[in-house]
Write a protein that holds these residues in place. Structure first.
Motif, PDB file in Angstrom:
ATOM      1  N   ARG A  36      16.948  21.230  27.730  1.00 30.95           N
ATOM      2  CA  ARG A  36      15.694  22.002  27.706  1.00 30.95           C
ATOM      3  C   ARG A  36      15.991  23.508  27.694  1.00 30.95           C
ATOM      4  O   ARG A  36      15.394  24.264  26.922  1.00 30.95           O
ATOM      5  N   THR A  37      16.897  23.951  28.563  1.00 33.25           N
ATOM      6  CA  THR A  37      17.222  25.382  28.658  1.00 33.25           C
ATOM      7  C   THR A  37      17.848  25.890  27.359  1.00 33.25           C
ATOM      8  O   THR A  37      17.533  26.990  26.875  1.00 33.25           O
ATOM      9  N   ALA A  38      18.737  25.085  26.771  1.00 33.96           N
ATOM     10  CA  ALA A  38      19.409  25.507  25.542  1.00 33.96           C
ATOM     11  C   ALA A  38      18.417  25.650  24.398  1.00 33.96           C
ATOM     12  O   ALA A  38      18.444  26.646  23.648  1.00 33.96           O
ATOM     13  N   LEU A  39      17.515  24.686  24.233  1.00 41.05           N
ATOM     14  CA  LEU A  39      16.533  24.768  23.151  1.00 41.05           C
ATOM     15  C   LEU A  39      15.593  25.948  23.350  1.00 41.05           C
ATOM     16  O   LEU A  39      15.240  26.656  22.398  1.00 41.05           O
ATOM     17  N   ALA A  40      15.184  26.208  24.581  1.00 42.23           N
ATOM     18  CA  ALA A  40      14.282  27.334  24.844  1.00 42.23           C
ATOM     19  C   ALA A  40      14.969  28.662  24.580  1.00 42.23           C
ATOM     20  O   ALA A  40      14.357  29.607  24.048  1.00 42.23           O
ATOM     21  N   ALA A  41      16.262  28.758  24.949  1.00 44.41           N
ATOM     22  CA  ALA A  41      16.991  30.005  24.708  1.00 44.41           C
ATOM     23  C   ALA A  41      17.146  30.277  23.218  1.00 44.41           C
ATOM     24  O   ALA A  41      17.102  31.428  22.769  1.00 44.41           O
ATOM     25  N   ARG A  42      17.288  29.205  22.422  1.00 41.88           N
ATOM     26  CA  ARG A  42      17.489  29.392  20.988  1.00 41.88           C
ATOM     27  C   ARG A  42      16.191  29.707  20.271  1.00 41.88           C
ATOM     28  O   ARG A  42      16.135  30.596  19.419  1.00 41.88           O
ATOM     29  N   THR A  43      15.144  28.960  20.595  1.00 39.11           N
ATOM     30  CA  THR A  43      13.877  29.120  19.876  1.00 39.11           C
ATOM     31  C   THR A  43      12.985  30.192  20.466  1.00 39.11           C
ATOM     32  O   THR A  43      12.063  30.671  19.808  1.00 39.11           O
ATOM     33  N   GLY A  44      13.220  30.563  21.723  1.00 40.30           N
ATOM     34  CA  GLY A  44      12.396  31.580  22.360  1.00 40.30           C
ATOM     35  C   GLY A  44      11.105  31.029  22.933  1.00 40.30           C
ATOM     36  O   GLY A  44      10.245  31.808  23.363  1.00 40.30           O
ATOM     37  N   GLU A  45      10.955  29.731  22.928  1.00 39.41           N
ATOM     38  CA  GLU A  45       9.749  29.128  23.491  1.00 39.41           C
ATOM     39  C   GLU A  45      10.100  27.746  24.029  1.00 39.41           C
ATOM     40  O   GLU A  45      11.137  27.168  23.683  1.00 39.41           O
TER      41      GLU A  45
END
Length: 925
Positions: free
Chosen positions: A428-437
């Motif tokens: 979850r943290t990795a996807l949010a850091a990449r996409t910004g949301e």
């Protein structure tokens, strides 16, 4: 030589001669000792040794002279004038001290030579000033030969003597140097005495004089005292040095006793001054091998090249101490890791004396440190330097570690995913850091399910996740024996881009970026299929660049590439929907369009033609020929449609002034015939199917034949006679004109060389030939081969041959004209008829095209043009020849207007020169 021996035997007391020689030898021995002492002393002490040595030596040499003079007995000496005697002493003291200073301080052969000349000259001046101090009832007359010999003997031997004194330290070399100096001084004295011729005369006036007896006593006492003082000083100096040496030996013994590290001294220049046992054990050099060598001897070659040793010395000199570590080299070439300390040491005044250097071998410590660092690097390489992101989870699904690549790939900051974070939270943290949301839970669940599938079945391919254009990843998980697992994430963005690029490259031209032939054919197949269903139309335009080869030949292939890129860009910019442009060959392009109305095709052709209009710079001379074919009107399939467009393009290319041509049904037969002609041309020379005919050219002033024009004819065994108007353009297009043109020039020159007359032969040059850079060399070679005089050859060119590359063509023509070959402007009046062309090159002849004479009987304009050209020729001083003279009226017009020469059927048809000798003779008559 005998005069000198007789002078010694008859005019000297041998006892005084021996005494003088002894004093001289002691003086020169003192000089050698002082020089050596001064060379080994410090700079400040060196001055004192030089002055003391010069003073003692000069006084000793002066004593030698006057002791020898006391032994000189011509029977009339009264005494010695005090002033001149003292002056001779001052001269020898000054020059000897100066010479000693140079000998002890100077370096090299120039210093030795200067000291030798200075000392020898001083000895000679002292001798002759001393001679002038003699008071006796006689006048001295000099033998200039012996006088010159005495000066040479005083100077020349001193050079090797000083060299032995300076460069050697042995007793034998010192004694040899003293003996050479003694020989030089004795030679000076006795050769100078031999130069004397006494003429009796009375003594005038009375002056203060020293008697010979008084003089001898004073000289002996003073010389003995000075020599005693000098010897005492030497003894004291040697004892002092011995004491210092003893102290150094004690210190050296202490240093040499240390064997676990290298301790040695460097002088102020960084050279090894001494060597201890530890240094010998560590580095392998014996003292006699290394003392005097520079510090750089222990460094690696690359460090010496970078100036590392010099920087270490500079640091020690400026800061007082240098410490460092690095590889050092032993005598046998092996290396060891050294810990080095260099400390400077100075005298009481702060002047740098040298450096103390301590070197320890810490190779084993270095190896241990390297092993630790290597193990650390191996661990880091497994995690941080792998191209994949990696996460290690324990059996409870908690993060154990993640490598640097994982954080970089997802844009995670420090501490965002610390050890202990749950696996789903890491995702979850990795996807949010990449996409910004925040990522939707449904998407998280889908990704997590795919990762669990890979854990259960390792044979499954990695799960590919496309986040955006800049990141496409392949994710997979593998379980471990302890219940944990490893998840790897590979960035395959570049691979996907490469695959797309490979596909693009397979279907596009790498230089222009336009679609290639394969892509164009695929597009065309699709459009033809669609047109067949929708009853639409498809137009194909075949484009071939004109004069593009000249760009490559003149400016290079890089310039040609730039032109192609400009054309590709221009075509791409004017395309609209439903249109395509492709590069299908070297300088060939193709464009196509799906259309419904003829007006659409006309607009399309206009846009494409405008995009290929002549540009600027290198592309300014490039044109294009267009061939247009349409479906279904001109062809029913792709291959025939493309073939018909090519046929139309070739028709446009072959038609002067026409750049756009639409396909017509008869073009197939014309194209086949042209291809047949082109194929037969390649074999015509080998089959000997060409021949030359010659048409006479007559002077209208003398009515004599002035030359012949060589005309090429081709008789094919099956096709019969083929007109030059038909096969010459094809030969120029295929390049065969180069071989054919060379054959014509060689055959015409060989034929003309066999004529008994000296008439000229005129040969036409193709524009293609004129642009060949080796044309002047070919003309020269043919003239030499055939033996034809250059003045009998005339080359005819048309003005159109100069249009494309005028500067290049004119350069070749000037080189040809410099050979003595004439150059004529052919068909003047039919092309551009530019006066600038006549101004740019000094043509030898202007030829009026026959079309004007054919029309002269019924066209006043044609007559006016003929008169204008003839007037132009007269004003420029260029002869004019009219072609195509067939009637007497035409001849009369030319004669009335002052034409110089003419040719045509009226004077003779083209024929072989040897076939009709009677006709040619009649023409000449």
């Amino acid at each position: 030589m005998f005069d000198i021996l007789f002078c010694i035997r008859d005019d000297h007391d041998i006892r005084f001669v021996g005494l003088a020689a002894a004093i001289c030898l002691l003086s020169t021995i003192t000089a050698v000792l002082m020089i050596r002492q001064g060379r080994s002393a410090s700079a400040r002490a060196r001055l004192g040794w030089a002055v003391a040595g010069g003073f003692a030596t000069g006084f000793g040499i002066w004593s030698t002279h006057f002791v020898a003079m006391l032994g000189y007995d011509p029977g009339i000496i009264v005494g010695y004038e005090i002033a001149r005697t003292a002056g001779s002493l001052l001269v020898v003291l000054a020059t000897t001290i100066a010479a000693m200073l140079i000998a002890t301080r100077g370096q090299g052969a120039r210093a030795l030579a200067t000291a030798s000349v200075l000392a020898g000259s001083g000895f000679a001046v002292m001798h002759y000033v001393g001679m002038a101090a003699l008071e006796m009832p006689a006048l001295i007359r000099w033998n200039m030969g012996y006088l010159a010999l005495s000066v040479a003997l005083a100077i020349v031997p001193l050079y090797p003597a000083l060299a032995l004194a300076r460069r050697r330290t042995t007793l034998a070399s010192g004694l040899s140097a003293a003996l050479i100096m003694t020989g030089a001084i004795v030679g000076l004295h006795f050769s100078g005495m031999t130069a004397i011729d006494l003429v009796p005369s009375r003594i005038e006036g009375s002056r203060a004089l020293l008697s010979p007896t008084t003089m001898s006593i004073l000289i002996t006492l003073a010389s003995a005292c000075l020599l005693a003082l000098c010897l005492s000083g030497l003894v004291i100096a040697r004892r002092t040095r011995a004491a210092i040496r003893a102290s150094e030996m004690q210190f050296g013994a202490l240093i040499k006793g240390i064997s676990d590290c290298a301790i040695y001294m460097l002088d102020a220049e960084g050279r090894v001054a001494n060597w201890n046992a530890g240094a010998q054990r560590l580095k392998g050099y014996r003292p006699e091998e290394i003392v005097g060598k520079p510090l750089a001897s222990f460094y690696l070659p690359e460090e010496r090249a970078e100036g590392v040793p010099e920087r270490a010395l500079v640091t020690a000199r400026e800061t007082g101490k240098f410490s460092g570590e690095g590889w050092r080299v032993r005598k046998d070439g092996t290396r060891f890791w050294a810990q080095v300390t260099i400390e400077r040491f100075c005298d009481e005044s702060g002047k740098l004396l040298g450096f103390a250097k301590i070197t320890r071998d810490i190779t084993r410590l270095k190896e241990d440190q390297d092993h630790i660092a290597e193990a650390r690097r191996h661990r880091d390489a497994a995690l941080d330097h792998m191209h994949q992101g990696l996460c290690l989870f324990d059996a409870k699904g908690r993060l154990v570690l993640a490598n640097r690549r994982f954080a970089e790939m997802w844009g995670l900051g420090d501490g965002q995913c610390p050890p202990g974070t749950g696996a789903l939270d890491v995702l979850r943290t990795a996807l949010a850091a990449r996409t910004g949301e925040a990522t939707a839970e449904s998407q998280l669940a889908r990704i997590w399910a795919r990762l669990e599938d890979s854990l259960r079945d390792p044979s499954l391919p990695p799960f590919v996740l496309e986040l955006d254009e800049d990141l496409i990843v392949a994710m997979s998980s593998r379980s471990m024996a302890d219940g944990g697992w490893v998840t790897t994430i590979e960035d395959i963005t570049a691979r996907r881009r490469s695959e797309e690029q490979i596909v693009h490259m397979a279907l596009h031209d790498g230089l222009t970026g336009l679609p290639n032939r394969t892509s164009f054919n695929q597009w065309l197949d699709g459009e033809l299929a669609q047109a067949a269903v929708q009853r639409g139309q498809v137009a194909v335009i075949a484009i071939d660049l004109d004069r593009f080869k000249e760009i490559n030949d003149t400016h290079g292939h890089a310039a040609g590439d730039r032109v192609l890129q400009q054309i590709g860009t221009g075509l791409a910019e004017v395309l609209e929907r439903g249109e395509i442009a492709a590069r299908v060959g070297g300088d060939e392009f193709a464009v196509a369009k799906h259309y419904d109305e003829p007006a659409e095709l006309e607009g399309f052709v206009a846009r494409i033609s405008g995009a290929l209009s002549p540009g600027e710079g290198e592309a300014a001379s490039v044109g294009a020929s267009f061939g247009i074919a349409t479906y279904p009107g001109d062809a029913q399939g792709r291959e025939s449609l493309l073939n018909n467009a090519d046929l139309a393009m070739y028709r446009a290319k072959a038609s002067p002034g026409e750049t756009i041509c639409y396909y017509q049904a008869g073009m197939d037969e014309d194209a086949r015939h042209r291809r047949q002609i082109a194929n037969e041309l390649r074999h015509a020379l080998a089959r000997d199917e060409f021949r030359l005919l010659y048409q006479p050219q007559r002077s209208l002033r003398t009515h004599q034949i002035s030359g012949y024009e060589a005309l090429l004819r081709w008789k094919h065994p099956r096709l019969g006679h083929i007109s030059p108007m038909e096969f010459i353009p094809i030969a120029e297009q295929t390049g065969e004109i180069l071989r054919i043109g060379e054959w014509v020039l060689r055959a015409a020159c060989r034929e003309a060389a066999s004529w008994t007359s000296q008439d000229k032969v005129a040969v036409n040059l193709s524009p293609v030939q004129l642009l060949q850079p080796d044309l002047p060399e070919m003309v020269t070679s043919i003239l030499l081969e055939t033996g034809l005089a250059p003045r009998r050859l005339e080359l005819e060119i048309t003005e159109t041959a100069l249009i494309t590359e005028k500067a290049r063509a004119l350069h070749s023509l000037r080189r040809i004209k410099a050979l003595g070959v004439s150059v004529a402007m052919d068909d003047f009046g039919t092309g551009y008829s530019s006066l600038d062309t006549l101004h740019s090159f000094p043509f030898d002849k202007i030829k009026i095209d026959k079309s004007f004479l054919l029309q002269s009987g019924e066209s006043p304009q044609a007559q006016a043009i003929i008169r204008a050209v003839l007037a132009l020729g007269r004003s420029l001083g260029i002869p004019v020849l009219a072609e195509g003279v067939e009637t007497l009226d035409q001849l009369k017009l030319l004669v009335d207007e002052g034409c110089d020469e003419a040719q045509g059927y009226l004077f003779g048809r083209p024929s072989p020169m040897q076939a009709e000798p009677a006709e040619q003779a009649a023409l000449r008559a």
